[in-house]
Design a protein around this motif. Structure first.
Motif, short mmCIF file in Angstrom:
data_model
loop_
_atom_site.label_atom_id
_atom_site.label_comp_id
_atom_site.label_asym_id
_atom_site.label_seq_id
_atom_site.Cartn_x
_atom_site.Cartn_y
_atom_site.Cartn_z
N ILE A 27 0.86 -1.19 0.00
CA ILE A 27 0.00 0.00 0.00
C ILE A 27 0.89 1.23 0.00
CG2 ILE A 27 -1.86 -1.17 1.23
CD1 ILE A 27 -1.17 0.58 3.68
N LEU A 28 0.33 2.36 -0.47
CA LEU A 28 1.04 3.63 -0.43
C LEU A 28 0.85 4.20 0.97
CD1 LEU A 28 2.72 5.47 -2.22
CD2 LEU A 28 0.60 6.62 -2.91
N PHE A 29 1.60 3.66 1.91
CA PHE A 29 1.34 3.83 3.34
C PHE A 29 1.20 5.28 3.76
CE2 PHE A 29 1.29 2.52 7.66
CZ PHE A 29 2.02 3.46 8.37
N SER A 30 2.04 6.16 3.25
CA SER A 30 2.05 7.55 3.72
C SER A 30 0.73 8.26 3.49
CB SER A 30 3.18 8.32 3.06
OG SER A 30 2.98 8.37 1.66
N ARG A 31 -0.12 7.74 2.61
CA ARG A 31 -1.40 8.37 2.32
C ARG A 31 -2.55 7.81 3.15
NH1 ARG A 31 -1.47 9.65 -4.19
NH2 ARG A 31 0.60 10.63 -4.24
N TYR A 32 -2.26 6.79 3.93
CA TYR A 32 -3.32 6.10 4.66
C TYR A 32 -3.49 6.64 6.07
CZ TYR A 32 -4.33 2.53 1.22
OH TYR A 32 -4.75 1.89 0.09
N ASN A 73 6.55 6.02 8.54
CA ASN A 73 6.23 5.98 7.12
C ASN A 73 7.32 5.30 6.30
OD1 ASN A 73 3.80 7.24 7.56
ND2 ASN A 73 4.46 9.24 6.79
N PHE A 74 8.56 5.33 6.77
CA PHE A 74 9.64 4.67 6.05
C PHE A 74 9.47 3.16 6.08
CE2 PHE A 74 13.65 4.36 4.05
CZ PHE A 74 14.33 3.30 4.64
N LYS A 75 9.04 2.65 7.23
CA LYS A 75 8.85 1.20 7.38
C LYS A 75 7.45 0.74 6.99
CE LYS A 75 12.24 0.58 11.09
NZ LYS A 75 12.45 0.10 12.49
N GLY A 76 6.53 1.69 6.79
CA GLY A 76 5.15 1.31 6.48
C GLY A 76 4.49 0.57 7.63
#
Length: 115
Positions: A27-32, A73-76
């Motif tokens: 997933i594009l984690f930073s947007r979640y 966010n780096f590691k999600g």
């Protein structure tokens, strides 16, 4: 394939601590916007804590001052630091992520607080 994988649950005595982790895959984690929910036996799933994309947080009244949600966010990955645990915190804890129309759940991790 999108996955949310929780870990860190277990058995702990009242007053103890646990740190839950939720690692996300694909997933594009930073947007979640990310959440932790809990579901005790025989009860509905409840929101425990949330963290936004700008790292602002919200907590259920029952855990304020005891639980801390954070994200890397780096590691999600998101975390839930749980301190001063009480028997009523016993539940399955689920990781949840949402962005726009997308929504995903993890499989849950069991937390049991008992002497």
């Amino acid at each position: 394939q999108v996955q949310l994988v929780e870990s860190g649950g277990g058995l702990v005595q009242p007053g103890g601590s646990l740190r839950l982790s939720c690692a996300t895959i694909n997933i594009l984690f930073s947007r979640y916007y990310m959440d932790w929910y809990s579901q005790a036996p025989g009860k509905q799933r409840e929101l425990v804590a949330s963290i936004s994309t700008d790292h602002s947080t919200n907590y259920a009244d029952s855990v304020k001052g005891r639980f801390t949600i954070s994200r890397d966010n780096f590691k999600g990955t998101i975390y839930l630091q749980m301190n001063d645990l009480k028997p009523e915190d016993t539940a399955i804890y689920y990781c949840h992520g949402r962005w726009d129309y997308r929504e995903y759940w993890g499989q849950g991790t069991q937390v049991t607080v008992s002497s």
